[in-house]
Write a protein that holds these residues in place. Structure first.
Motif, short mmCIF file in Angstrom:
data_model
loop_
_atom_site.label_atom_id
_atom_site.label_comp_id
_atom_site.label_asym_id
_atom_site.label_seq_id
_atom_site.Cartn_x
_atom_site.Cartn_y
_atom_site.Cartn_z
N THR A 62 0.81 -1.22 0.00
CA THR A 62 0.00 0.00 0.00
C THR A 62 0.84 1.27 0.00
O THR A 62 0.32 2.36 -0.21
N ASP A 63 2.13 1.14 0.25
CA ASP A 63 3.01 2.30 0.32
C ASP A 63 4.34 1.94 -0.34
O ASP A 63 5.01 0.97 0.08
N ALA A 64 4.73 2.69 -1.36
CA ALA A 64 5.94 2.36 -2.13
C ALA A 64 7.23 2.79 -1.42
O ALA A 64 8.33 2.54 -1.94
N LYS A 65 7.13 3.39 -0.25
CA LYS A 65 8.32 3.88 0.45
C LYS A 65 9.34 2.78 0.66
O LYS A 65 10.54 2.99 0.46
N ASN A 66 8.90 1.58 1.07
CA ASN A 66 9.83 0.47 1.30
C ASN A 66 10.61 0.13 0.05
O ASN A 66 11.83 -0.07 0.08
N ILE A 67 9.91 0.04 -1.07
CA ILE A 67 10.57 -0.30 -2.33
C ILE A 67 11.59 0.76 -2.70
O ILE A 67 12.73 0.46 -3.07
N LEU A 68 11.19 2.03 -2.58
CA LEU A 68 12.07 3.13 -2.98
C LEU A 68 13.32 3.19 -2.11
O LEU A 68 14.42 3.44 -2.61
N GLU A 69 13.17 2.94 -0.81
CA GLU A 69 14.33 3.02 0.07
C GLU A 69 15.21 1.77 -0.06
O GLU A 69 16.43 1.85 0.13
N CYS A 70 14.63 0.65 -0.39
CA CYS A 70 15.43 -0.54 -0.68
C CYS A 70 16.19 -0.37 -1.99
O CYS A 70 17.23 -1.02 -2.21
N TYR A 71 15.69 0.48 -2.86
CA TYR A 71 16.31 0.67 -4.17
C TYR A 71 17.31 1.83 -4.17
O TYR A 71 18.51 1.63 -4.43
N PHE A 72 16.84 3.06 -3.90
CA PHE A 72 17.73 4.21 -3.96
C PHE A 72 18.66 4.29 -2.75
O PHE A 72 19.76 4.82 -2.85
N GLY A 73 18.21 3.78 -1.62
CA GLY A 73 19.00 3.85 -0.40
C GLY A 73 18.16 4.39 0.74
O GLY A 73 17.18 5.10 0.54
N GLU A 74 18.57 4.05 1.92
CA GLU A 74 17.83 4.44 3.12
C GLU A 74 17.61 5.95 3.18
O GLU A 74 18.54 6.73 3.01
N GLY A 75 16.35 6.36 3.38
CA GLY A 75 16.01 7.76 3.52
C GLY A 75 15.76 8.51 2.22
O GLY A 75 15.46 9.71 2.24
N THR A 95 4.95 5.96 -8.68
CA THR A 95 5.26 4.93 -7.68
C THR A 95 4.14 3.91 -7.57
O THR A 95 4.37 2.78 -7.10
N GLN A 96 2.95 4.27 -8.02
CA GLN A 96 1.85 3.30 -8.00
C GLN A 96 2.11 2.14 -8.94
O GLN A 96 1.61 1.03 -8.72
#
Length: 389
Positions: A62-75, A95-96
């Motif tokens: 439901t929230d792409a934040k996990n994917i983005l931080e696993c990809y680009f880097g923490e934070g 991000t959807q």
């Protein structure tokens, strides 16, 4: 194919129409790496999600934040803002799209990877003389580094046939290129796999010594993971890394630690990649690459045989050698150059400009000065001409 970006991280606006070979230049922290990581995320999003799931990362549906931080880097999920707009090949990316792919992807599914990414931090992939496993890194390291290291690890374990020597190797590099790398980087040394310890590690065998990786020269250490990447994409096919899967090759700052003559050898390998059908993108701070583009622009109108002869002379290659065949039909390829920078006069963030003509007489200083790469040499020449009389 065109990537358009608005309000992503430091980038205010970018429009990059990729060619067979595309160069990105610009100061540090001007969005080059972010734009390339974004491109891989868009193209390989299904493979990236499957890889993260395979390594048991917790990904929210439901929230792409996990994917983005696993990809680009923490934070770094904050790179995407409320007014971020991204387009690829005429289609909008959000991000959807990541969440939709996560929701419909089967747990056992492993989609094809299309972008082979060689990151600027590549030396970290073999920092102790061996490629590291994906999970030896944490999410403070970008995904492209973790994935690159894992690819090299798999390739060295099963793709090279367990050789004792990994440079020089037969059937991996053209003779003139191999000779140039030997002369400019390894100086008649051999890169061997040492099996005396508890792990198989690379060492440089020279003058009767076996030298551990961390004591190599800076250029040798920077070049080795790039050489392994070239091995993955050239030479005999392997089952562990299927080079036919890849359509794109991204190489960040291939010049790091290298003498200009060694950079020319890397450039020849890049030319071979585009001749083999890959679309190649290179981010760089080296004038050598743009000097090649400038020569290409001024020579491509020549008849084929004259063009091949001229290019062979540019690289100091025998016209009758197999390496000279790299220039066959090269002039039919497209090459573009883009410059990224923050222009204080416009009040905008980072923008990208097409400077592909590299015309020294252009009224646009970005074009005339090759995105600042030739500005010092031009200024020095002008001052010497005034004061050196």
């Amino acid at each position: 194919m065109e990537l358009t970006v608005r309000n992503f991280g430091p980038m205010k606006e970018a429009k990059i129409d990729f060619a067979d070979l595309t160069f990105l230049i610009g100061p540090q922290a001007s969005g080059k790496s972010l734009s390339l990581e974004l491109l891989k995320l868009i193209i390989d999003q299904q493979h990236i999600i499957a890889t993260l799931r395979n390594y048991s990362y917790i990904l929210s549906k439901t929230d792409a934040k996990n994917i983005l931080e696993c990809y680009f880097g923490e934070g770094l999920s904050g790179l995407f803002k409320e007014n971020t707009e991204i387009g690829w090949d005429g289609k909008r990316f959000t991000t959807q799209d990541l969440l939709k792919n996560l929701a419909r992807q089967k747990a056992s599914e492993m989609p094809k990877e299309s972008v082979f990414y060689v990151p600027a931090q590549r030396i970290l992939s073999i920092a102790d003389g061996r490629p590291k496993n994906f999970m030896e890194y944490d999410t403070s390291n970008p995904y492209v580094l973790r994935r690159f290291s894992e690819t090299l690890r798999i390739f060295m374990q099963g793709g090279l046939g367990n050789p004792d020597t990994i440079f020089p190797m037969r059937n991996r590099l053209k003779g003139a290129v191999k000779a140039s790398i030997n002369q400019t980087i390894f100086h008649n040394g051999k890169v061997v796999i040492d099996k005396s310890g508890d792990q198989r590690k690379m060492k440089l065998e020279i003058d009767g010594m076996k030298i551990p990786f961390m004591t190599w020269s800076a250029g040798q250490k920077e070049f080795m993971p790039l050489l392994l990447a070239i091995y993955c994409l050239s030479g005999p096919p392997t089952q562990v890394v299927d080079k036919s899967d890849y359509e794109w090759v991204i190489i960040e700052e291939p010049e790091m630690g290298l003498h200009p003559r060694a950079i020319q050898s890397v450039l020849l390998e890049i030319i071979e990649l585009i001749q083999n059908g890959y679309k190649v993108i290179v981010s760089t701070h080296a004038t050598t690459f743009l000097e090649f583009v400038w020569a290409f622009n001024n020579l491509k109108a020549l008849p084929q045989e004259d063009f091949k002869k001229a290019m062979s002379e540019v690289f100091g290659i025998d016209i009758n050698s197999t390496t000279a065949n790299l220039f066959d039909r090269l002039k039919e390829k497209t090459i573009r150059t883009f410059y990224s920078a923050k222009h204080a006069s416009t009040g905008k963030g980072v923008t990208f400009a097409d400077i592909s003509t590299l015309d020294a007489f252009s009224s646009d200083t970005d074009i005339a000065e090759w995105g600042g790469l030739s500005s010092f040499a031009g200024k020095a020449s002008e001052i010497v001409s005034r004061y050196g009389k």
